[in-house]
Design a protein around this motif. Structure first.
Motif, PDB file in Angstrom:
ATOM      1  N   CYS A 183     -35.999 -53.036 -50.185  1.00 30.79           N
ATOM      2  CA  CYS A 183     -34.857 -53.959 -50.253  1.00 30.79           C
ATOM      3  C   CYS A 183     -33.703 -53.383 -49.444  1.00 30.79           C
ATOM      4  O   CYS A 183     -33.294 -52.245 -49.657  1.00 30.79           O
ATOM      5  N   SER A 184     -33.218 -54.200 -48.515  1.00 29.63           N
ATOM      6  CA  SER A 184     -32.168 -53.680 -47.630  1.00 29.63           C
ATOM      7  C   SER A 184     -30.803 -53.667 -48.307  1.00 29.63           C
ATOM      8  O   SER A 184     -29.922 -52.898 -47.939  1.00 29.63           O
ATOM      9  N   GLY A 194     -32.831 -50.184 -56.107  1.00 27.95           N
ATOM     10  CA  GLY A 194     -32.821 -51.125 -57.224  1.00 27.95           C
ATOM     11  C   GLY A 194     -31.432 -51.436 -57.748  1.00 27.95           C
ATOM     12  O   GLY A 194     -31.275 -52.213 -58.677  1.00 27.95           O
ATOM     13  N   GLY A 195     -30.426 -50.817 -57.179  1.00 27.58           N
ATOM     14  CA  GLY A 195     -29.068 -51.078 -57.638  1.00 27.58           C
ATOM     15  C   GLY A 195     -28.136 -49.961 -57.222  1.00 27.58           C
ATOM     16  O   GLY A 195     -28.498 -49.122 -56.407  1.00 27.58           O
ATOM     17  N   THR A 196     -26.946 -49.972 -57.794  1.00 23.86           N
ATOM     18  CA  THR A 196     -25.989 -48.918 -57.463  1.00 23.86           C
ATOM     19  C   THR A 196     -25.591 -48.150 -58.713  1.00 23.86           C
ATOM     20  O   THR A 196     -25.755 -48.636 -59.828  1.00 23.86           O
ATOM     21  N   GLU A 197     -25.084 -46.993 -58.511  1.00 28.37           N
ATOM     22  CA  GLU A 197     -24.631 -46.073 -59.550  1.00 28.37           C
ATOM     23  C   GLU A 197     -25.792 -45.633 -60.437  1.00 28.37           C
ATOM     24  O   GLU A 197     -26.088 -46.253 -61.460  1.00 28.37           O
ATOM     25  N   GLN A 203     -27.608 -53.579 -61.420  1.00 22.30           N
ATOM     26  CA  GLN A 203     -28.902 -53.926 -60.852  1.00 22.30           C
ATOM     27  C   GLN A 203     -28.742 -54.811 -59.612  1.00 22.30           C
ATOM     28  O   GLN A 203     -27.907 -55.713 -59.589  1.00 22.30           O
ATOM     29  N   CYS A 204     -29.545 -54.509 -58.611  1.00 15.22           N
ATOM     30  CA  CYS A 204     -29.506 -55.282 -57.370  1.00 15.22           C
ATOM     31  C   CYS A 204     -30.085 -56.676 -57.623  1.00 15.22           C
ATOM     32  O   CYS A 204     -31.178 -56.812 -58.168  1.00 15.22           O
ATOM     33  N   LYS A 205     -29.339 -57.687 -57.217  1.00 20.69           N
ATOM     34  CA  LYS A 205     -29.777 -59.064 -57.481  1.00 20.69           C
ATOM     35  C   LYS A 205     -30.838 -59.500 -56.471  1.00 20.69           C
ATOM     36  O   LYS A 205     -31.676 -60.329 -56.748  1.00 20.69           O
ATOM     37  N   ASN A 206     -30.755 -58.895 -55.304  1.00 18.23           N
ATOM     38  CA  ASN A 206     -31.681 -59.272 -54.237  1.00 18.23           C
ATOM     39  C   ASN A 206     -33.134 -58.960 -54.584  1.00 18.23           C
ATOM     40  O   ASN A 206     -34.041 -59.683 -54.215  1.00 18.23           O
ATOM     41  N   CYS A 207     -33.342 -57.861 -55.306  1.00 18.70           N
ATOM     42  CA  CYS A 207     -34.715 -57.436 -55.619  1.00 18.70           C
ATOM     43  C   CYS A 207     -34.955 -57.334 -57.115  1.00 18.70           C
ATOM     44  O   CYS A 207     -35.987 -56.805 -57.537  1.00 18.70           O
ATOM     45  N   ASP A 208     -34.030 -57.823 -57.900  1.00 21.41           N
ATOM     46  CA  ASP A 208     -34.125 -57.730 -59.364  1.00 21.41           C
ATOM     47  C   ASP A 208     -34.347 -56.295 -59.834  1.00 21.41           C
ATOM     48  O   ASP A 208     -35.037 -56.055 -60.819  1.00 21.41           O
ATOM     49  N   GLY A 209     -33.784 -55.379 -59.104  1.00 21.81           N
ATOM     50  CA  GLY A 209     -33.859 -53.979 -59.532  1.00 21.81           C
ATOM     51  C   GLY A 209     -35.151 -53.265 -59.181  1.00 21.81           C
ATOM     52  O   GLY A 209     -35.319 -52.098 -59.499  1.00 21.81           O
ATOM     53  N   THR A 210     -36.047 -53.968 -58.521  1.00 22.57           N
ATOM     54  CA  THR A 210     -37.328 -53.326 -58.206  1.00 22.57           C
ATOM     55  C   THR A 210     -37.250 -52.471 -56.942  1.00 22.57           C
ATOM     56  O   THR A 210     -38.097 -51.612 -56.703  1.00 22.57           O
ATOM     57  N   GLY A 211     -36.240 -52.724 -56.130  1.00 23.31           N
ATOM     58  CA  GLY A 211     -36.089 -51.965 -54.887  1.00 23.31           C
ATOM     59  C   GLY A 211     -36.973 -52.486 -53.757  1.00 23.31           C
ATOM     60  O   GLY A 211     -36.981 -51.936 -52.668  1.00 23.31           O
ATOM     61  N   ARG A 212     -37.722 -53.545 -54.068  1.00 23.50           N
ATOM     62  CA  ARG A 212     -38.632 -54.076 -53.045  1.00 23.50           C
ATOM     63  C   ARG A 212     -38.577 -55.602 -53.018  1.00 23.50           C
ATOM     64  O   ARG A 212     -38.396 -56.226 -54.058  1.00 23.50           O
ATOM     65  N   VAL A 213     -38.749 -56.148 -51.854  1.00 30.78           N
ATOM     66  CA  VAL A 213     -38.798 -57.601 -51.727  1.00 30.78           C
ATOM     67  C   VAL A 213     -39.969 -57.979 -50.831  1.00 30.78           C
ATOM     68  O   VAL A 213     -40.318 -57.247 -49.908  1.00 30.78           O
ATOM     69  N   GLU A 214     -40.546 -59.138 -51.127  1.00 31.66           N
ATOM     70  CA  GLU A 214     -41.662 -59.572 -50.294  1.00 31.66           C
ATOM     71  C   GLU A 214     -41.127 -60.198 -49.020  1.00 31.66           C
ATOM     72  O   GLU A 214     -40.206 -61.016 -49.051  1.00 31.66           O
ATOM     73  N   LYS A 215     -41.721 -59.780 -47.915  1.00 34.12           N
ATOM     74  CA  LYS A 215     -41.239 -60.244 -46.619  1.00 34.12           C
ATOM     75  C   LYS A 215     -42.410 -60.395 -45.670  1.00 34.12           C
ATOM     76  O   LYS A 215     -43.406 -59.703 -45.781  1.00 34.12           O
ATOM     77  N   GLU A 259     -42.058 -47.519 -54.716  1.00 33.41           N
ATOM     78  CA  GLU A 259     -41.094 -47.895 -55.759  1.00 33.41           C
ATOM     79  C   GLU A 259     -39.869 -47.001 -55.663  1.00 33.41           C
ATOM     80  O   GLU A 259     -39.985 -45.794 -55.493  1.00 33.41           O
ATOM     81  N   LYS A 260     -38.744 -47.606 -55.778  1.00 32.39           N
ATOM     82  CA  LYS A 260     -37.475 -46.867 -55.823  1.00 32.39           C
ATOM     83  C   LYS A 260     -37.392 -45.774 -54.755  1.00 32.39           C
ATOM     84  O   LYS A 260     -37.156 -44.610 -55.040  1.00 32.39           O
ATOM     85  N   GLY A 261     -37.619 -46.179 -53.546  1.00 34.80           N
ATOM     86  CA  GLY A 261     -37.436 -45.244 -52.441  1.00 34.80           C
ATOM     87  C   GLY A 261     -38.613 -44.304 -52.189  1.00 34.80           C
ATOM     88  O   GLY A 261     -38.546 -43.451 -51.319  1.00 34.80           O
ATOM     89  N   ALA A 262     -39.694 -44.446 -52.954  1.00 37.87           N
ATOM     90  CA  ALA A 262     -40.872 -43.599 -52.717  1.00 37.87           C
ATOM     91  C   ALA A 262     -41.508 -44.004 -51.385  1.00 37.87           C
ATOM     92  O   ALA A 262     -41.269 -45.101 -50.898  1.00 37.87           O
ATOM     93  N   PRO A 263     -42.300 -43.116 -50.781  1.00 37.21           N
ATOM     94  CA  PRO A 263     -42.853 -43.434 -49.464  1.00 37.21           C
ATOM     95  C   PRO A 263     -43.731 -44.685 -49.465  1.00 37.21           C
ATOM     96  O   PRO A 263     -44.350 -45.011 -50.478  1.00 37.21           O
ATOM     97  N   ALA A 264     -43.770 -45.345 -48.337  1.00 37.76           N
ATOM     98  CA  ALA A 264     -44.590 -46.560 -48.194  1.00 37.76           C
ATOM     99  C   ALA A 264     -46.054 -46.170 -48.044  1.00 37.76           C
ATOM    100  O   ALA A 264     -46.370 -45.055 -47.654  1.00 37.76           O
ATOM    101  N   GLY A 265     -46.918 -47.103 -48.344  1.00 38.55           N
ATOM    102  CA  GLY A 265     -48.351 -46.888 -48.126  1.00 38.55           C
ATOM    103  C   GLY A 265     -48.682 -47.074 -46.657  1.00 38.55           C
ATOM    104  O   GLY A 265     -47.794 -47.259 -45.825  1.00 38.55           O
TER     105      GLY A 265
END
Ligand SMILES: [Zn+2]
Ligand SMILES: [Zn+2]
Length: 365
Positions: free
Chosen positions: A142-143, A149-152, A195-207, A235-241
């Motif tokens: 999620c950009s 997944g959010g701030t703070e 919580q980030c509204k763009n990704c509902d806190g998951t940190g990822r969005v389908e694109k 998840e949450k900034g972990a490396p991509a597959g």
């Protein structure tokens, strides 16, 4: 044997959970067997983990304080409150290390899933290599929140940052506790305040993403190209597959592949075969000219050097052209007359057949 877990962690009896956690992290970093290769480090590390497992949990800490021992084995039979410490090792806390060191973490640094994409390419692509663009739908970081997944960032309120959850069940044999990954933070130990509204806190969005792929020349059917980091975001900034692109080579309408060589068959007229000719032949990159010598027989194979497929190492295969002689099915009146004339003039057929029959005779004698 009674062990002083407070002493192991070097904290006072009244230490807060935060102090205990800090002390634990400090020591665990010092003795982690991935980082400390000294003899005894591993045992020390186990001790530290054991101590933290007890003191890091309010309930088991109270228990420990009350009985002055963590040797709960005596209670198991009686059903007073068994904590099972068997098999306790790094596995249980591997998650925390993922966060702390970026090593050995299992749930904490959950890598994104690998993806597979099947691509169909032509023999021409195989021969010279190609660049392709593919479009895939996948989970991307999620950009808006940079995958967090959010701030703070805050400590997960559910598990107090341990990433573990203790579930206590009452059974006819007493109370039983089991430890599992915290469901709220998924073992991360941390949460976000906003919580980030763009990704509902998951940190990822389908694109939908367009990815350029370089296909090397000489690839085989079924070859799998690995494109590092182009799988799903972690998840949450972990490396991509990774993305695996599986190659399928379309059947060519005139060429057949034999490793790096290609084969084709070209019809020529019997006149061309008799008199010889220079014909045009298809190649993987256009047309080329091929000299047919006079008196060429049907099914003669001609080799055109380096008109085949380029291997990854730079070797170039050949093109093999087989000529088949076409016999005219229809003749004009004039052609028929000429050929009848030719037949009269020629003893070819008769000689051919004579040769054949005598060979056959020899074979039976
Ligand atoms: Zn987001
Ligand atoms: Zn949690």
């Amino acid at each position: 044997m009674a062990k002083d877990y407070y002493e192991t962690l070097g904290v006072g009896k009244n230490a807060s959970q935060d102090e205990i956690k800090r002390a634990y992290k400090e020591l665990a970093k010092k003795y982690h067997p991935d980082l400390n290769k000294n003899k005894g480090a591993e045992d020390k590390f186990k001790e530290i983990n054991e101590a933290y497992k007890v003191l890091g949990d309010e309930k088991s800490r109270t228990h420990y304080n009350q009985f002055g021992t963590a040797d709960f084995s005596g209670f198991q039979g009686g059903g007073a409150g068994g904590f099972d410490f068997r098999g306790f090792g790094f596995e249980d806390f591997g998650d925390i290390f993922g966060e702390m060191f970026g090593v050995g973490g299992r749930k904490r640094t959950r890598r994104g899933a690998d993806l597979r994409y099947d691509i169909e390419i032509t023999l021409e692509d195989v021969a010279f290599g190609a660049e392709k663009e593919i479009r895939i739908n996948k989970l991307e970081k999620c950009s808006k929140c940079n995958g967090l997944g959010g701030t703070e960032a805050i400590t997960c309120p559910e598990c107090q940052g341990t990433g573990m959850q203790r579930i206590t069940r009452r059974t006819p044999f007493g109370m039983f506790s089991t430890t599992s990954t915290c469901s709220k933070c998924n073992g991360q130990g941390s949460a976000v305040k906003h919580q980030c509204k763009n990704c509902d806190g998951t940190g990822r969005v389908e694109k939908e993403k367009t990815i350029k792929i370089r296909i090397p020349s000489g690839v085989d059917e079924g070859t799998s190209l690995r494109i590092t980091g182009e799988g799903e975001a972690g998840e949450k900034g972990a490396p991509a597959g990774d993305l695996y692109v599986v190659i399928h080579v379309k059947k060519h309408n005139i060429f057949e592949r034999d490793e790096f060589d290609i084969h084709t068959t070209i019809p020529i007229s019997f006149v061309q075969a008799v008199f010889g000719d220079e014909i045009e032949v298809p190649t993987l990159d256009g047309k080329a000219r091929l000299k047919i010598p006079a008196g060429t027989q049907s099914n003669t194979m001609f080799r055109m050097k380096e008109h085949g497929i380029r291997s990854m190492r730079g070797h170039i295969g050949d093109e093999f052209v087989k000529v088949t002689i076409q016999v005219p099915a229809k003749l004009s009146k004039k052609q028929r007359e000429l050929l009848e004339e030719y037949a009269k003039e020629s003893k070819d057929e008769i000689n051919l057949q004579k040769g054949f029959w005598s060979k056959l005779k020899e074979a039976f004698e």
